[in-house]
Design a protein around this motif. Structure first.
Motif, PDB file in Angstrom:
ATOM      1  N   PHE A 233     -12.500  53.071  68.258  1.00 48.06           N
ATOM      2  CA  PHE A 233     -11.607  54.074  68.839  1.00 48.06           C
ATOM      3  C   PHE A 233     -12.150  54.505  70.192  1.00 48.06           C
ATOM      4  CE2 PHE A 233     -10.385  58.778  68.856  1.00 48.06           C
ATOM      5  CZ  PHE A 233      -9.211  58.527  69.543  1.00 48.06           C
ATOM      6  N   LEU A 234     -11.369  54.297  71.232  1.00 49.84           N
ATOM      7  CA  LEU A 234     -11.734  54.723  72.585  1.00 49.84           C
ATOM      8  C   LEU A 234     -10.850  55.908  72.957  1.00 49.84           C
ATOM      9  CD1 LEU A 234     -12.158  51.309  74.454  1.00 49.84           C
ATOM     10  CD2 LEU A 234     -13.786  52.555  73.016  1.00 49.84           C
ATOM     11  N   ASP A 235     -11.363  57.115  72.740  1.00 53.13           N
ATOM     12  CA  ASP A 235     -10.636  58.321  73.123  1.00 53.13           C
ATOM     13  C   ASP A 235     -10.796  58.530  74.624  1.00 53.13           C
ATOM     14  OD1 ASP A 235      -9.074  60.511  72.803  1.00 53.13           O
ATOM     15  OD2 ASP A 235     -10.571  61.730  71.764  1.00 53.13           O
ATOM     16  N   GLU A 236      -9.759  59.113  75.243  1.00 51.77           N
ATOM     17  CA  GLU A 236      -9.726  59.244  76.708  1.00 51.77           C
ATOM     18  C   GLU A 236      -9.985  57.876  77.342  1.00 51.77           C
ATOM     19  OE1 GLU A 236      -8.673  61.893  77.941  1.00 51.77           O
ATOM     20  OE2 GLU A 236      -8.910  63.256  76.253  1.00 51.77           O
ATOM     21  N   ALA A 237      -9.207  56.895  76.914  1.00 55.37           N
ATOM     22  CA  ALA A 237      -9.460  55.509  77.316  1.00 55.37           C
ATOM     23  C   ALA A 237      -9.403  55.323  78.830  1.00 55.37           C
ATOM     24  CB  ALA A 237      -8.444  54.583  76.649  1.00 55.37           C
ATOM     25  N   ALA A 238      -8.546  56.067  79.499  1.00 56.79           N
ATOM     26  CA  ALA A 238      -8.441  55.915  80.952  1.00 56.79           C
ATOM     27  C   ALA A 238      -9.684  56.411  81.677  1.00 56.79           C
ATOM     28  CB  ALA A 238      -7.211  56.655  81.469  1.00 56.79           C
ATOM     29  N   GLU A 239     -10.548  57.154  81.015  1.00 55.34           N
ATOM     30  CA  GLU A 239     -11.791  57.620  81.632  1.00 55.34           C
ATOM     31  C   GLU A 239     -12.906  56.577  81.521  1.00 55.34           C
ATOM     32  OE1 GLU A 239     -11.930  60.253  83.365  1.00 55.34           O
ATOM     33  OE2 GLU A 239     -10.024  61.178  82.804  1.00 55.34           O
ATOM     34  N   PHE A 240     -12.723  55.557  80.691  1.00 53.59           N
ATOM     35  CA  PHE A 240     -13.703  54.473  80.633  1.00 53.59           C
ATOM     36  C   PHE A 240     -13.629  53.668  81.929  1.00 53.59           C
ATOM     37  CE2 PHE A 240     -13.528  55.562  76.242  1.00 53.59           C
ATOM     38  CZ  PHE A 240     -14.687  55.081  75.640  1.00 53.59           C
TER      39      PHE A 240
ATOM     40  N   GLY B 190     -23.413  45.339  70.375  1.00 58.68           N
ATOM     41  CA  GLY B 190     -22.909  46.600  70.874  1.00 58.68           C
ATOM     42  C   GLY B 190     -21.976  47.268  69.874  1.00 58.68           C
ATOM     43  N   LEU B 191     -21.318  48.340  70.331  1.00 53.77           N
ATOM     44  CA  LEU B 191     -20.467  49.120  69.440  1.00 53.77           C
ATOM     45  C   LEU B 191     -19.252  48.331  68.975  1.00 53.77           C
ATOM     46  CD1 LEU B 191     -20.703  52.497  71.359  1.00 53.77           C
ATOM     47  CD2 LEU B 191     -21.629  52.031  69.093  1.00 53.77           C
ATOM     48  N   ALA B 192     -18.736  47.442  69.820  1.00 56.65           N
ATOM     49  CA  ALA B 192     -17.597  46.620  69.402  1.00 56.65           C
ATOM     50  C   ALA B 192     -18.000  45.690  68.260  1.00 56.65           C
ATOM     51  CB  ALA B 192     -17.055  45.820  70.580  1.00 56.65           C
ATOM     52  N   CYS B 193     -19.199  45.147  68.326  1.00 58.44           N
ATOM     53  CA  CYS B 193     -19.681  44.295  67.226  1.00 58.44           C
ATOM     54  C   CYS B 193     -19.947  45.120  65.974  1.00 58.44           C
ATOM     55  CB  CYS B 193     -20.949  43.565  67.643  1.00 58.44           C
ATOM     56  SG  CYS B 193     -20.826  42.637  69.182  1.00 58.44           S
ATOM     57  N   GLN B 194     -20.474  46.337  66.155  1.00 61.23           N
ATOM     58  CA  GLN B 194     -20.743  47.194  65.003  1.00 61.23           C
ATOM     59  C   GLN B 194     -19.454  47.645  64.321  1.00 61.23           C
ATOM     60  OE1 GLN B 194     -23.464  50.410  66.065  1.00 61.23           O
ATOM     61  NE2 GLN B 194     -24.465  49.070  67.548  1.00 61.23           N
ATOM     62  N   ALA B 195     -18.330  47.575  65.045  1.00 60.13           N
ATOM     63  CA  ALA B 195     -17.030  47.922  64.454  1.00 60.13           C
ATOM     64  C   ALA B 195     -16.361  46.726  63.797  1.00 60.13           C
ATOM     65  CB  ALA B 195     -16.113  48.496  65.533  1.00 60.13           C
ATOM     66  N   HIS B 196     -17.062  45.623  63.648  1.00 58.62           N
ATOM     67  CA  HIS B 196     -16.510  44.420  63.020  1.00 58.62           C
ATOM     68  C   HIS B 196     -15.922  44.741  61.647  1.00 58.62           C
ATOM     69  CE1 HIS B 196     -16.043  40.252  61.923  1.00 58.62           C
ATOM     70  NE2 HIS B 196     -16.940  40.335  60.955  1.00 58.62           N
TER      71      HIS B 196
ATOM     72  N   PRO C 173     -14.867  49.888  55.821  1.00 66.35           N
ATOM     73  CA  PRO C 173     -14.711  49.443  57.206  1.00 66.35           C
ATOM     74  C   PRO C 173     -15.399  50.417  58.156  1.00 66.35           C
ATOM     75  CG  PRO C 173     -12.619  49.269  56.047  1.00 66.35           C
ATOM     76  CD  PRO C 173     -13.558  49.991  55.122  1.00 66.35           C
ATOM     77  N   PRO C 174     -16.249  49.940  59.049  1.00 71.04           N
ATOM     78  CA  PRO C 174     -16.964  50.850  59.953  1.00 71.04           C
ATOM     79  C   PRO C 174     -16.029  51.484  60.978  1.00 71.04           C
ATOM     80  CG  PRO C 174     -17.437  48.571  60.510  1.00 71.04           C
ATOM     81  CD  PRO C 174     -16.644  48.542  59.231  1.00 71.04           C
ATOM     82  N   TYR C 175     -16.451  52.595  61.531  1.00 71.68           N
ATOM     83  CA  TYR C 175     -15.675  53.343  62.524  1.00 71.68           C
ATOM     84  C   TYR C 175     -16.603  53.722  63.659  1.00 71.68           C
ATOM     85  CZ  TYR C 175     -12.641  57.052  64.437  1.00 71.68           C
ATOM     86  OH  TYR C 175     -11.858  57.842  65.252  1.00 71.68           O
ATOM     87  N   ARG C 176     -16.274  53.304  64.861  1.00 76.13           N
ATOM     88  CA  ARG C 176     -17.080  53.612  66.034  1.00 76.13           C
ATOM     89  C   ARG C 176     -16.192  54.260  67.090  1.00 76.13           C
ATOM     90  NH1 ARG C 176     -20.358  52.990  62.842  1.00 76.13           N
ATOM     91  NH2 ARG C 176     -22.228  51.684  62.838  1.00 76.13           N
ATOM     92  N   SER C 177     -16.684  55.364  67.672  1.00 78.92           N
ATOM     93  CA  SER C 177     -15.926  56.094  68.683  1.00 78.92           C
ATOM     94  C   SER C 177     -16.871  56.479  69.815  1.00 78.92           C
ATOM     95  CB  SER C 177     -15.271  57.338  68.071  1.00 78.92           C
ATOM     96  OG  SER C 177     -14.549  58.053  69.042  1.00 78.92           O
ATOM     97  N   PRO C 178     -17.119  55.570  70.755  1.00 86.59           N
ATOM     98  CA  PRO C 178     -18.078  55.847  71.833  1.00 86.59           C
ATOM     99  C   PRO C 178     -17.533  56.840  72.852  1.00 86.59           C
ATOM    100  CG  PRO C 178     -17.029  53.731  72.182  1.00 86.59           C
ATOM    101  CD  PRO C 178     -16.567  54.212  70.828  1.00 86.59           C
ATOM    102  N   HIS C 179     -18.435  57.508  73.548  1.00 84.25           N
ATOM    103  CA  HIS C 179     -18.066  58.405  74.644  1.00 84.25           C
ATOM    104  C   HIS C 179     -17.545  57.578  75.816  1.00 84.25           C
ATOM    105  CE1 HIS C 179     -18.824  61.326  77.992  1.00 84.25           C
ATOM    106  NE2 HIS C 179     -18.418  62.187  77.072  1.00 84.25           N
ATOM    107  N   HIS C 180     -16.703  58.209  76.650  1.00 84.30           N
ATOM    108  CA  HIS C 180     -16.087  57.424  77.723  1.00 84.30           C
ATOM    109  C   HIS C 180     -17.074  57.004  78.800  1.00 84.30           C
ATOM    110  CE1 HIS C 180     -15.543  61.689  79.141  1.00 84.30           C
ATOM    111  NE2 HIS C 180     -16.062  61.149  80.229  1.00 84.30           N
ATOM    112  N   SER C 181     -18.307  57.498  78.744  1.00 81.93           N
ATOM    113  CA  SER C 181     -19.319  57.043  79.704  1.00 81.93           C
ATOM    114  C   SER C 181     -20.017  55.765  79.254  1.00 81.93           C
ATOM    115  CB  SER C 181     -20.359  58.144  79.914  1.00 81.93           C
ATOM    116  OG  SER C 181     -21.015  58.451  78.683  1.00 81.93           O
TER     117      SER C 181
END
Length: 512
Positions: free
Chosen positions: A306-313, A295-301, A270-278
């Motif tokens: 994982f959205l770390d510091e989600a409130a900064e997005f 995009g990254l959401a599709c690549q995480a299919h 299973p793929p794992y994607r963790s983009p920067h909050h920018s």
């Protein structure tokens, strides 16, 4: 006047479409006209093809050349048509035998010196060719392992245009390409991270286990250093390997996105994607005008986003995920086309309680943020987005006693992964004959109709709904989590204990 045809494949999203390439030579001023809705990269093929033909020792036809790509109404993009166009022109000029259009598909980009370069989207292209009954596919050598993953495909790799010409003339015989799969199932990276390393977070480890077993979305809120990122990083290690159908589906997305490693043709984990909050909304869901990339959401299919510091997005980027969380797909509409990508991912959000992040770390009075600032910060995660998150827990800073209690006793990822695999087996047995794989995918109406629970089991959830603590969507998600808890425990169906724990994992602070 001469005419020749070859066959290529155009890829829109992750769907391939057969494209017939026709080359027509006629009298008149020498030149090459390209028709059939080509994009800018494809229009530049005129110069690439001419230089590649000349540098491969062939004569360029000194005639008026018209190359058509059909169906003419289908948008064509990219450089993967170069090889098919070059061989169609040479066949029309009599330099190579005229190939039967339905005999083989030709894919590849031409360098100026005649080398055949790798291209994106080979896997979905070969899938489309085989589905249409064309089993022989000529691909760049570096794409051969990817193309060989398709059952029934006879892959003919070519390093350059000279070899492709020799193949049509019967002078070049490429070596067969066997399908290659990772020897370790691709687990080498995830096995290095062990869930037992997250000490003092028994509730967090339970939430991660439930999320992995049922495919449930997870929201972790707490101060820095509490273990939110460690928990999320270890979640992929709990997930079972992808089956062949899912692996090919995920590999097709990565191939189109251009992120498929050359030494790993099949994505079996299973793929794992963790983009920067920018990250922008386009980076998350995909973007493009003539060519739309996932995009990254599709690549995480079939994996974890994982959205770390989600409130900064940005609020826009976060809300762009609301629709795929429900449907499992992302649809991007542009003037020339509408593209749909699969996006059935497990979303994990991690956020601090406020901008200063000291509300829980040093006591309630340690926070320096005004209440209005805290509300604005937390409001970046909108109510409709959080309503789609099945598990929502607070991850506090563990005490020394909790750290000592977990020392040497916390379960390893291998042990938890075995329970997750057993729960997935129970789900597959129950969901056999349906289009769903995990409890999180089952619609609420179907869950209540096909697997109803007695009122004495659902009474606590019903009360939470009546008091407004749960929405109708939230009630469905609590039921799904309860079924996952029952599967983890090996029970036939959830009882009051599983429903109560599902509520505790859904409503932050309910158990305190």
């Amino acid at each position: 006047m001469a005419l020749a045809r070859t066959l290529a494949v155009g890829v829109i999203g992750v769907d391939g479409h057969l494209v017939e390439v026709e080359a027509h030579l006629a009298g008149g001023l020498p030149g090459l006209a390209l028709i059939g809705l080509p994009d800018a990269a494809l229009a530049e093929a005129r110069d690439r093809i001419r230089a590649a033909v000349l540098n491969s020792g062939q004569k360029w036809p000194d005639e008026r050349i018209t190359v058509g790509l059909f169906p003419a109404t289908l948008p064509k993009s990219g450089s993967g048509f170069d090889l098919a166009m070059a061989l169609a022109i040479l066949a029309a000029a009599g330099a190579v035998p005229v190939p039967e259009p339905r005999h083989r598909v030709l894919l590849g980009e031409l360098a100026l010196d005649g080398r055949v370069r790798p291209v994106r989207g080979v896997l979905p292209a070969v899938l489309a060719a085989v589905d249409a009954g064309v089993t022989r596919v000529v691909v760049p050598t570096r794409n051969a392992a990817e193309a060989a993953l398709v059952p029934g495909a006879q892959v003919e790799p070519v390093p350059d245009l000279r070899s492709a010409i020799g193949l049509l003339r019967g002078e070049y015989e490429p070596e067969p390409v066997p399908a290659r799969y990772p020897a370790d199932g691709g687990r080498a990276g995830v096995d290095a991270l062990d869930l037992a390393d997250v000490a003092g977070q028994s509730r967090g480890r339970l939430a991660v286990e439930v999320a992995a077993a049922g495919g449930h979305h997870l929201y972790l809120q707490g101060p820095p250093g509490g273990g939110k990122t460690m928990l999320a990083d270890r979640l992929p290690g709990l997930l079972p390997d992808l089956d062949l159908a899912a692996a090919i589906e995920v590999t097709a997305v990565h191939s189109v996105a251009g992120v498929l490693p050359a030494d790993t043709p099949l994505v079996s984990r299973p793929p794992y994607r963790s983009p920067h909050h920018s990250a922008t909304p386009a980076a998350l869901v995909g973007a493009g005008t003539t060519t739309i990339r996932p995009g990254l959401a599709c690549q995480a299919h079939r994996g974890v986003l994982f959205l770390d510091e989600a409130a900064e997005f940005s609020r826009t980027a976060l809300d762009a995920l609301r629709q795929p969380l429900e449907s499992g797909t992302i649809e991007i509409a542009r003037a020339r086309m509408t593209t749909r990508f699969p996006a059935r991912f497990l979303l994990v959000l991690a956020a601090n309680p406020c901008p200063c992040a000291r509300a829980r770390a040093a006591g309630a009075n340690a926070c320096e943020c005004p209440s209005a600032v805290r509300r604005r910060y937390q409001a970046r995660l909108s109510g409709p987005l959080l309503d789609r998150i099945d598990l929502q827990i607070e991850v506090g800073a563990p005490s020394r006693a909790e750290l000592r209690a977990d020392s040497g006793t916390a379960e390893s990822s291998a042990v938890v992964a075995q329970r997750v695999a057993a729960a997935r087996t129970a789900m597959r047995s129950r969901l056999r004959g349906t289009p769903w794989r995990t409890n999180a995918e089952v619609p609420g109406a179907v869950l209540r109709r096909n697997w109803p629970l007695p009122p004495e089991v659902t009474s606590a959830a019903d009360r939470a709904y009546e008091t407004g603590s749960l929405t109708a969507r939230g009630l469905d998600r609590v039921l799904r989590v309860a079924w996952t808890l029952a599967d983890l425990e090996g029970a036939g169906r959830p009882g009051p204990a599983q429903l109560g724990l599902a509520l505790d994992l859904r409503i932050p602070g309910r158990s305190r």
